[in-house]
Design a protein around this motif. Structure first.
Motif, PDB file in Angstrom:
ATOM      1  N   GLY A 515       0.810  -1.213   0.000  1.00 49.50           N
ATOM      2  CA  GLY A 515       0.000   0.000   0.000  1.00 49.50           C
ATOM      3  C   GLY A 515       0.847   1.269   0.000  1.00 49.50           C
ATOM      4  O   GLY A 515       2.045   1.234  -0.277  1.00 49.50           O
ATOM      5  N   ALA A 516       0.201   2.398   0.323  1.00 52.44           N
ATOM      6  CA  ALA A 516       0.906   3.684   0.296  1.00 52.44           C
ATOM      7  C   ALA A 516       0.445   4.558   1.450  1.00 52.44           C
ATOM      8  O   ALA A 516      -0.716   4.497   1.874  1.00 52.44           O
ATOM      9  CB  ALA A 516       0.660   4.392  -1.026  1.00 52.44           C
ATOM     10  N   VAL A 517       1.346   5.406   1.961  1.00 54.47           N
ATOM     11  CA  VAL A 517       1.056   6.374   3.020  1.00 54.47           C
ATOM     12  C   VAL A 517       1.630   7.713   2.594  1.00 54.47           C
ATOM     13  O   VAL A 517       2.788   7.785   2.187  1.00 54.47           O
ATOM     14  CB  VAL A 517       1.663   5.936   4.371  1.00 54.47           C
ATOM     15  CG1 VAL A 517       1.474   7.039   5.412  1.00 54.47           C
ATOM     16  CG2 VAL A 517       1.038   4.640   4.852  1.00 54.47           C
ATOM     17  N   ILE A 518       0.809   8.770   2.679  1.00 49.93           N
ATOM     18  CA  ILE A 518       1.238  10.108   2.265  1.00 49.93           C
ATOM     19  C   ILE A 518       1.180  11.043   3.466  1.00 49.93           C
ATOM     20  O   ILE A 518       0.138  11.159   4.126  1.00 49.93           O
ATOM     21  CB  ILE A 518       0.350  10.662   1.140  1.00 49.93           C
ATOM     22  CG1 ILE A 518       0.353   9.723  -0.071  1.00 49.93           C
ATOM     23  CG2 ILE A 518       0.797  12.057   0.735  1.00 49.93           C
ATOM     24  CD1 ILE A 518      -0.640  10.126  -1.145  1.00 49.93           C
ATOM     25  N   LEU A 519       2.286  11.740   3.755  1.00 51.71           N
ATOM     26  CA  LEU A 519       2.349  12.777   4.794  1.00 51.71           C
ATOM     27  C   LEU A 519       2.307  14.128   4.087  1.00 51.71           C
ATOM     28  O   LEU A 519       3.167  14.437   3.268  1.00 51.71           O
ATOM     29  CB  LEU A 519       3.628  12.642   5.611  1.00 51.71           C
ATOM     30  CG  LEU A 519       3.892  13.749   6.643  1.00 51.71           C
ATOM     31  CD1 LEU A 519       2.811  13.773   7.712  1.00 51.71           C
ATOM     32  CD2 LEU A 519       5.271  13.572   7.280  1.00 51.71           C
ATOM     33  N   ALA A 520       1.256  14.938   4.374  1.00 43.35           N
ATOM     34  CA  ALA A 520       1.073  16.225   3.704  1.00 43.35           C
ATOM     35  C   ALA A 520       1.020  17.348   4.730  1.00 43.35           C
ATOM     36  O   ALA A 520       0.602  17.146   5.876  1.00 43.35           O
ATOM     37  CB  ALA A 520      -0.201  16.219   2.865  1.00 43.35           C
ATOM     38  N   ALA A 521       1.441  18.547   4.317  1.00 44.42           N
ATOM     39  CA  ALA A 521       1.398  19.723   5.197  1.00 44.42           C
ATOM     40  C   ALA A 521       1.169  20.962   4.346  1.00 44.42           C
ATOM     41  O   ALA A 521       1.747  21.098   3.264  1.00 44.42           O
ATOM     42  CB  ALA A 521       2.689  19.846   5.994  1.00 44.42           C
ATOM     43  N   ARG A 522       0.287  21.868   4.849  1.00 44.14           N
ATOM     44  CA  ARG A 522      -0.019  23.102   4.117  1.00 44.14           C
ATOM     45  C   ARG A 522      -0.217  24.236   5.120  1.00 44.14           C
ATOM     46  O   ARG A 522      -0.616  24.009   6.266  1.00 44.14           O
ATOM     47  CB  ARG A 522      -1.270  22.938   3.263  1.00 44.14           C
ATOM     48  CG  ARG A 522      -1.258  21.717   2.368  1.00 44.14           C
ATOM     49  CD  ARG A 522      -2.519  21.588   1.558  1.00 44.14           C
ATOM     50  NE  ARG A 522      -2.490  22.439   0.385  1.00 44.14           N
ATOM     51  CZ  ARG A 522      -3.418  22.431  -0.564  1.00 44.14           C
ATOM     52  NH1 ARG A 522      -4.459  21.624  -0.465  1.00 44.14           N
ATOM     53  NH2 ARG A 522      -3.342  23.223  -1.594  1.00 44.14           N
ATOM     54  N   HIS A 523       0.032  25.446   4.654  1.00 46.52           N
ATOM     55  CA  HIS A 523      -0.145  26.638   5.492  1.00 46.52           C
ATOM     56  C   HIS A 523      -1.572  27.167   5.298  1.00 46.52           C
ATOM     57  O   HIS A 523      -2.056  27.274   4.170  1.00 46.52           O
ATOM     58  CB  HIS A 523       0.886  27.711   5.106  1.00 46.52           C
ATOM     59  CG  HIS A 523       0.784  28.945   5.964  1.00 46.52           C
ATOM     60  ND1 HIS A 523       0.795  30.213   5.451  1.00 46.52           N
ATOM     61  CD2 HIS A 523       0.681  29.086   7.316  1.00 46.52           C
ATOM     62  CE1 HIS A 523       0.692  31.083   6.442  1.00 46.52           C
ATOM     63  NE2 HIS A 523       0.624  30.420   7.573  1.00 46.52           N
ATOM     64  N   LEU A 524      -2.250  27.508   6.425  1.00 43.34           N
ATOM     65  CA  LEU A 524      -3.621  28.027   6.370  1.00 43.34           C
ATOM     66  C   LEU A 524      -3.676  29.422   6.978  1.00 43.34           C
ATOM     67  O   LEU A 524      -2.932  29.734   7.915  1.00 43.34           O
ATOM     68  CB  LEU A 524      -4.583  27.119   7.142  1.00 43.34           C
ATOM     69  CG  LEU A 524      -4.679  25.648   6.731  1.00 43.34           C
ATOM     70  CD1 LEU A 524      -5.689  24.932   7.631  1.00 43.34           C
ATOM     71  CD2 LEU A 524      -5.092  25.511   5.276  1.00 43.34           C
ATOM     72  N   SER A 525      -4.590  30.237   6.443  1.00 44.98           N
ATOM     73  CA  SER A 525      -4.839  31.566   7.024  1.00 44.98           C
ATOM     74  C   SER A 525      -6.320  31.870   6.874  1.00 44.98           C
ATOM     75  O   SER A 525      -7.043  31.187   6.152  1.00 44.98           O
ATOM     76  CB  SER A 525      -3.995  32.634   6.315  1.00 44.98           C
ATOM     77  OG  SER A 525      -4.297  32.655   4.926  1.00 44.98           O
ATOM     78  N   PHE A 526      -6.775  32.948   7.566  1.00 48.78           N
ATOM     79  CA  PHE A 526      -8.196  33.310   7.509  1.00 48.78           C
ATOM     80  C   PHE A 526      -8.453  34.308   6.393  1.00 48.78           C
ATOM     81  O   PHE A 526      -7.712  35.269   6.203  1.00 48.78           O
ATOM     82  CB  PHE A 526      -8.653  33.903   8.847  1.00 48.78           C
ATOM     83  CG  PHE A 526      -9.326  32.893   9.710  1.00 48.78           C
ATOM     84  CD1 PHE A 526     -10.691  32.715   9.648  1.00 48.78           C
ATOM     85  CD2 PHE A 526      -8.589  32.090  10.547  1.00 48.78           C
ATOM     86  CE1 PHE A 526     -11.325  31.778  10.430  1.00 48.78           C
ATOM     87  CE2 PHE A 526      -9.204  31.148  11.340  1.00 48.78           C
ATOM     88  CZ  PHE A 526     -10.586  30.992  11.276  1.00 48.78           C
ATOM     89  N   ASN A 527      -9.554  34.048   5.653  1.00 56.82           N
ATOM     90  CA  ASN A 527      -9.993  34.949   4.593  1.00 56.82           C
ATOM     91  C   ASN A 527     -11.513  34.955   4.590  1.00 56.82           C
ATOM     92  O   ASN A 527     -12.146  33.928   4.330  1.00 56.82           O
ATOM     93  CB  ASN A 527      -9.460  34.496   3.235  1.00 56.82           C
ATOM     94  CG  ASN A 527      -9.827  35.478   2.123  1.00 56.82           C
ATOM     95  OD1 ASN A 527     -10.218  36.616   2.384  1.00 56.82           O
ATOM     96  ND2 ASN A 527      -9.682  35.040   0.884  1.00 56.82           N
ATOM     97  N   ASN A 528     -12.121  36.110   4.911  1.00 52.11           N
ATOM     98  CA  ASN A 528     -13.585  36.220   4.987  1.00 52.11           C
ATOM     99  C   ASN A 528     -14.173  35.175   5.926  1.00 52.11           C
ATOM    100  O   ASN A 528     -15.135  34.463   5.598  1.00 52.11           O
ATOM    101  CB  ASN A 528     -14.220  36.086   3.594  1.00 52.11           C
ATOM    102  CG  ASN A 528     -13.847  37.220   2.682  1.00 52.11           C
ATOM    103  OD1 ASN A 528     -13.673  38.356   3.133  1.00 52.11           O
ATOM    104  ND2 ASN A 528     -13.692  36.929   1.389  1.00 52.11           N
TER     105      ASN A 528
END
Length: 630
Positions: A515-528
């Motif tokens: 199988g497969a395992v994916i580690l993901a990361a993203r930057h979030l901010s507030f908009n409206n």
């Protein structure tokens, strides 16, 4: 005889001509005519007198009946107010089990409009479950036989198919020593209009001739007699309606009372008497202040409610402590409704004794406090025992490592295999003890975070290294999708690494070979007022366990996605509960205590973040995501 003399001249000389006529027959005729005229006049006078006397008597009867009707309308109007505003369902059945009347509250409770039921037998309406239908039929027959039933519990089926329970009290309606129907109150009004009939007013004219006057009198008399019969029927119907409403009012399980805007009692039912210990005669004409029914503190509260009622607004339910006549206090819940009776604003009050509910609430609070105390004691015990277990276990691991590393000489293959098993099991046991200790610290509010700035990308890649060997052994592909994350964040580095390691190790453990395992990361901010990624994609963070929604700040979104065994929709929330195994068979197939994800959730929330999971179903993989402030 009638003699007539006429002057004449006879041979030039004046003379008198005399004529004599017999008028006896004419005299007789004149006398007869006069007698007939006198007799006719006497008959006219007698008829006129009789007509005036009968007309006066009828006018008196009409005035008396009008007063009776006004009084009955007033009574009907007062009782109709109770019927229209009662919270319970009120209905009546005829001897063929057909609905004669149903209160409007049936629509709020069961979804049926009254007109859907009236005229139809209740056994054919699918209103009751099969068990309750048998009991209801038996009780209905008892009531139609002259008995009363109270507090019978039935299971009802609403129009939309949902099931509800009702407590029903019923009483027979008797006319001329015969039961003609039953009236029932179901806890959990068809608006009645008083039938008004126009009163026919006969205007009589006297005719000059006797037979015309007599005929007019007879005609007027017939019309009045018909009106009297109709009015008698209307009065009887009003009396029947009054008695039905009186039965409904008296048998209502809640206390119903009527008072004016100054707080003086006007009326009340049997339940009101039983609730406060006063007879109706002791209540009417007195105010709740004079009777000392509530404390001085609650008088101000009651005054505000009366002020709202005076403005035409209903109130409640509001809680009060009522002082009974015998000195005992009982908690009640009171709702009030302003109503109009003969153009005057009155207050209809409905009071319900909530003593049982208050006792239950107190018991639940006591049980909750006891459970929390026991849980705190358990957490303290686990924290203490974990410390005691870790000390000898660390010694076992240390000495075993020295032997395995051949610091004391060579080992046989069997010895090395056994010692590696001991070392692996000891490390696993130490990991479980550490999880238990961390959970105990969190529950005892003793776990503290040490916030420092560190490189997030290095931490993410370092976490992958920790599961790389195990993934390689099972042919599981590890990959990353790290997109525009902050170079550094301020958090507890050790606990954040523990969060990511728990998610990665679970993903590897529950993903089949290949199988497969994916580690993901993203930057979030507030908009409206929404959390969005750098490329504008909106991220919805579920709010659970009475958490406040996130409304501002910058965050990092980290997720671990696998192609493993997946989760059912009903298990998405269970996986975060301590010691929870969503499938007992998995507990035997995959080792673990069910503490890892519970600890992970606590650690994420200690950072002021949120964690959730997504899955398309069994064998379709899972995705665990969490956000924490940067």
């Amino acid at each position: 005889m009638e003699v007539r003399a006429t002057h004449i001249e006879e041979q030039g000389k004046p003379a008198i001509l005399m004529s004599v006529m017999d008028i006896s027959e004419r005299k007789q005729k004149e006398e007869a005519l006069q007698k007939a005229h006198d007799k006719l006049q006497m008959r006219v006078n007698k008829c006129t007198t009789d007509l005036a006397r009968i007309n006066k008597k009828l006018q008196v009867e009409m005035a008396e009946r009008k007063q009776t009707e006004e009084k009955l309308r007033e009574i009907e109007e007062k009782h109709n107010v109770y019927f229209e505003n009662i919270n319970d369902v009120i209905y009546s059945l005829d001897r063929d089990f057909r609905f004669l009347s149903v209160s409007p509250s049936i629509e709020r409770i069961l979804g049926y409009k009254p007109q859907e039921l009236i005229g139809r037998p209740f056994p054919d309406m699918n209103l009751l479950s099969s068990d309750s239908l048998e009991t209801a039929l038996s009780n209905t027959l008892r009531v139609l036989g002259g008995e009363e039933t109270s507090s019978s519990v039935y299971e009802f089926i609403a129009k939309d198919g949902t099931r509800k329970f009702g407590e029903v009290s019923a009483a027979p309606l008797i006319r001329n020593d015969k039961v003609i129907a039953l009236v029932a109150v179901a806890r959990d009004i068809t608006q009645r209009k008083l039938a008004e009939e126009a009163l026919y007013k006969a205007h009589e004219q006297l005719e000059k001739r006797v037979h015309e006057r007599t005929a007019e009198l007879e005609k007027a008399n017939e019309a009045l007699q018909a009106g009297i019969i109709e009015r008698k029927e209307a009065v009887e119907e009003l009396k029947n309606s009054e008695e039905r409403l009186k039965i409904l009012f008296e048998f209502a399980p809640d206390a119903y009372y009527l008072n004016d805007l100054k707080g003086y009692f006007v009326d009340g039912n049997r339940a009101a008497e039983e609730m406060i210990g006063y007879k109706k005669t002791e209540l009417i004409g007195k105010s709740f202040l004079k009777l000392n029914l509530i404390s001085m503190k609650e008088i101000l509260k009651a005054g505000k409610l009366l002020a709202k009622n005076a403005l035409g607004k209903p109130t409640g339910p509001d809680e009060f402590a009522l002082n009974r006549k015998d000195g005992y206090k009982i908690p009640v819940e009171i709702s009030t409704f302003p109503v109009k009776i003969k153009g005057k604003t009155m207050i209809l009050g409905i009071a319900r004794d909530i003593s049982k509910r208050k006792r239950t609430e107190a018991e639940l609070l006591h049980a909750k406090e006891a459970a929390e105390s026991a849980n705190l004691t358990k957490s303290r015990f686990l924290a203490n025992i974990s410390h005691e277990l870790r000390t000898p276990l660390n010694a076992i691991i240390g000495f075993t490592e020295l032997v395995v590393d051949k610091n004391f000489g060579d080992l046989t293959q069997a010895q090395e295999e056994y010692l590696n098993n001991v070392l692996q099991s000891s490390r696993h046991l130490l990991s479980l003890i550490n999880d238990v200790l961390d959970i105990s610290k969190i529950e005892a509010n003793k776990l503290k975070l040490f916030l420092l700035e560190f490189n997030l990308n290095d931490l993410l890649l370092g976490s992958l290294v920790m599961v790389k060997e195990n993934a390689k052994k099972h042919g599981i592909k590890l990959s990353t999708n790290i997109n525009k994350i902050p170079e550094t964040i301020k958090a507890d580095e050790r606990h954040l690494k523990q969060i990511i390691y728990n998610l990665l190790s679970n993903a590897v453990k529950f993903t089949p070979d290949g199988g497969a395992v994916i580690l993901a990361a993203r930057h979030l901010s507030f908009n409206n007022s929404h959390l969005v990624t750098q490329d504008g994609q909106e991220i919805v963070s579920p709010v659970t366990d009475n958490q406040e929604p996130i409304t501002n700040g910058n965050f990092v979104l980290i997720s671990v996605e696998d192609t493993g065994i997946g989760l059912k929709a009903g298990d998405l929330g269970r996986v975060f509960k301590p010691f929870e195994q969503v499938d007992s068979s998995l507990g035997r197939r995959y080792e673990g205590t069910g503490l890892g994800l519970a600890l992970t959730k606590h650690l994420v929330e200690l950072h002021g973040g949120r964690i959730w999971t997504e899955s398309k179903g069994k064998d379709k993989g899972s995705k665990f995501s969490f956000i924490i402030p940067v």
